[in-house]
Design a protein around this motif. Structure first.
Motif, PDB file in Angstrom:
ATOM      1  N   PHE A  28       7.249  19.708  23.770  1.00 46.36           N
ATOM      2  CA  PHE A  28       6.544  18.030  23.494  1.00 46.36           C
ATOM      3  C   PHE A  28       5.365  17.578  24.616  1.00 46.36           C
ATOM      4  O   PHE A  28       4.220  17.380  23.653  1.00 46.36           O
ATOM      5  N   VAL A  29       5.191  18.708  26.081  1.00 43.93           N
ATOM      6  CA  VAL A  29       4.001  18.102  26.869  1.00 43.93           C
ATOM      7  C   VAL A  29       2.290  19.270  26.304  1.00 43.93           C
ATOM      8  O   VAL A  29       1.985  18.156  26.099  1.00 43.93           O
ATOM      9  N   ALA A  30       2.805  20.261  25.584  1.00 43.54           N
ATOM     10  CA  ALA A  30       1.777  20.530  25.023  1.00 43.54           C
ATOM     11  C   ALA A  30       0.930  19.727  23.324  1.00 43.54           C
ATOM     12  O   ALA A  30      -0.275  19.652  23.625  1.00 43.54           O
ATOM     13  N   VAL A  31       2.155  19.651  22.918  1.00 44.89           N
ATOM     14  CA  VAL A  31       1.812  18.776  21.768  1.00 44.89           C
ATOM     15  C   VAL A  31       1.247  17.469  21.660  1.00 44.89           C
ATOM     16  O   VAL A  31       0.050  16.649  21.630  1.00 44.89           O
ATOM     17  N   LEU A  55      12.966   8.454  14.746  1.00 45.15           N
ATOM     18  CA  LEU A  55      13.252   7.107  16.156  1.00 45.15           C
ATOM     19  C   LEU A  55      12.985   8.274  17.478  1.00 45.15           C
ATOM     20  O   LEU A  55      12.777   8.265  18.350  1.00 45.15           O
ATOM     21  N   ALA A  56      14.181   9.001  17.495  1.00 43.81           N
ATOM     22  CA  ALA A  56      14.359   9.465  18.702  1.00 43.81           C
ATOM     23  C   ALA A  56      13.459  11.322  19.138  1.00 43.81           C
ATOM     24  O   ALA A  56      13.043  10.494  20.713  1.00 43.81           O
ATOM     25  N   PHE A  57      12.434  11.218  17.942  1.00 45.66           N
ATOM     26  CA  PHE A  57      11.277  11.978  18.602  1.00 45.66           C
ATOM     27  C   PHE A  57      10.207  11.137  19.162  1.00 45.66           C
ATOM     28  O   PHE A  57       9.709  10.466  20.192  1.00 45.66           O
ATOM     29  N   ALA A  58      10.195   9.994  18.420  1.00 41.21           N
ATOM     30  CA  ALA A  58       9.067   8.754  18.884  1.00 41.21           C
ATOM     31  C   ALA A  58       9.912   7.827  20.103  1.00 41.21           C
ATOM     32  O   ALA A  58       8.634   8.027  21.070  1.00 41.21           O
ATOM     33  N   ALA A  59      10.920   8.184  21.040  1.00 37.81           N
ATOM     34  CA  ALA A  59      11.673   7.680  21.862  1.00 37.81           C
ATOM     35  C   ALA A  59      10.450   8.218  23.402  1.00 37.81           C
ATOM     36  O   ALA A  59      10.553   7.639  23.831  1.00 37.81           O
ATOM     37  N   HIS A 103      -0.846  -1.356  21.064  1.00 42.39           N
ATOM     38  CA  HIS A 103       0.100   0.031  20.605  1.00 42.39           C
ATOM     39  C   HIS A 103      -0.230   0.664  21.017  1.00 42.39           C
ATOM     40  O   HIS A 103      -2.026   1.049  20.715  1.00 42.39           O
ATOM     41  N   ALA A 104      -0.308   2.081  21.997  1.00 45.74           N
ATOM     42  CA  ALA A 104      -0.102   3.512  22.180  1.00 45.74           C
ATOM     43  C   ALA A 104      -0.528   4.323  21.439  1.00 45.74           C
ATOM     44  O   ALA A 104      -2.011   4.719  21.218  1.00 45.74           O
ATOM     45  N   TYR A 105       0.582   4.632  21.004  1.00 43.44           N
ATOM     46  CA  TYR A 105       0.436   5.383  19.886  1.00 43.44           C
ATOM     47  C   TYR A 105       1.194   5.227  18.694  1.00 43.44           C
ATOM     48  O   TYR A 105       1.673   4.435  18.290  1.00 43.44           O
ATOM     49  N   THR A 106       0.584   6.063  17.567  1.00 41.25           N
ATOM     50  CA  THR A 106       1.714   5.710  16.361  1.00 41.25           C
ATOM     51  C   THR A 106       1.883   7.008  15.652  1.00 41.25           C
ATOM     52  O   THR A 106       1.008   8.040  15.426  1.00 41.25           O
ATOM     53  N   THR A 253       5.644   2.391  16.539  1.00 39.32           N
ATOM     54  CA  THR A 253       5.026   2.182  16.490  1.00 39.32           C
ATOM     55  C   THR A 253       5.573   2.568  17.702  1.00 39.32           C
ATOM     56  O   THR A 253       6.249   1.813  18.686  1.00 39.32           O
ATOM     57  N   ILE A 254       4.210   3.502  19.416  1.00 38.31           N
ATOM     58  CA  ILE A 254       4.934   2.294  20.487  1.00 38.31           C
ATOM     59  C   ILE A 254       4.043   1.820  21.180  1.00 38.31           C
ATOM     60  O   ILE A 254       2.928   1.892  21.657  1.00 38.31           O
TER      61      ILE A 254
END
Length: 260
Positions: A28-31, A55-59, A103-106, A253-254
């Motif tokens: 996750f950190v690399a991505v 949703l789990a990955f987005a969180a 939003h920070a990320y989509t 969105t985040i």
């Protein structure tokens, strides 16, 4: 897992990662680091993801944002169905900049794709700012712009004050420090303290700079693509060349922070 750059300005793809299973912290950190470097990434072959998986990955990226007037798909708060390119989505923009904390990320997951067409264009607002003369950069750092919600917000009955914000014309990325142009033709109505007529020539010039070919990447969707972009450093626009074919993507969105 392999990460490969897709274009000179921005864009990278991630291969060999399965988001339906356990995702190691190191992956996750690399991505996330690849996204901050490249502005937009595509994690390939995620067609087996369920809404729960998305949703789990987005969180892991932060707090999931619920759109104030566009409904989520039934049973999955935070996932919005994206379909049918329209004049709003075909304009260079960053998501929901009319909010006080845009939003920070989509995260956008391909569900149904047309045979051809419906690509999404991305532009580096960082490279766009870097291409400007130092004197213009200095002047832009002193300006703010007024962002206002589209007619959809008014149709939903939201008060004007609830969908209006004033943000710096140039914002610094909270993680990388990179400076990016933060104005777009979807939401910006004028430079703060200027009239719309005075603002338009400068704004139109900045929009043209953002959309210059050398600042862009064109994403041609494949089945199972999960595309993630950073709204602090990029803008995007869909190519409206889908001739009646179905095109369905699921968007999450985040939440972000106030631009500075």
């Amino acid at each position: 897992m392999e990460i490969r750059q897709l274009a000179g300005a921005l864009g990278a793809e991630v291969l060999g990662l399965d988001l339906t299973g356990q995702i190691f912290d190191t992956d996750f950190v690399a991505v996330r680091d690849a996204l901050h470097v490249n502005g937009v990434i595509c994690i390939r072959d995620q067609g087996e993801m369920t809404p729960e998986d998305q949703l789990a990955f987005a969180a892991r990226w932060g707090e999931i944002s619920i759109h104030p007037y566009v409904p989520s798909i039934e049973g999955y708060p935070g996932i919005m169905k994206i379909y049918d390119p329209n004049p709003i989505t075909q304009t260079w923009h960053s998501d929901s900049t009319h909010m006080s904390d845009p939003h920070a990320y989509t995260l956008l997951l391909a569900r149904v794709l047309p045979k051809v067409g419906g690509d999404t264009m991305f532009a580096s607002a960082v490279r766009a700012f870097q291409s400007l003369s130092p004197r213009l950069q200095d002047m832009l750092r002193t300006l703010s712009a007024v962002h206002e919600g589209t007619s959809l917000a008014a149709d939903a009955g939201l008060d004007h004050e609830a969908v209006m914000a004033v943000h710096p014309v140039v914002r610094a990325h909270p993680d990388t420090g990179g400076e990016a142009l933060f104005v777009n033709d979807n939401y910006v109505t004028r430079i703060d303290g200027w009239t719309p007529e005075e603002s338009q020539p400068l704004l139109e010039y900045l929009y043209r700079v953002i959309g210059r070919y050398e600042n862009t990447y064109r994403h041609r969707w494949r089945d199972g693509d999960l595309v993630i972009w950073d709204n602090r450093s990029t803008q995007h626009a869909v190519v409206g060349d889908v001739a009646g074919e179905e095109r369905v993507l699921h968007r999450v969105t985040i939440a972000g922070s106030a631009p500075a």
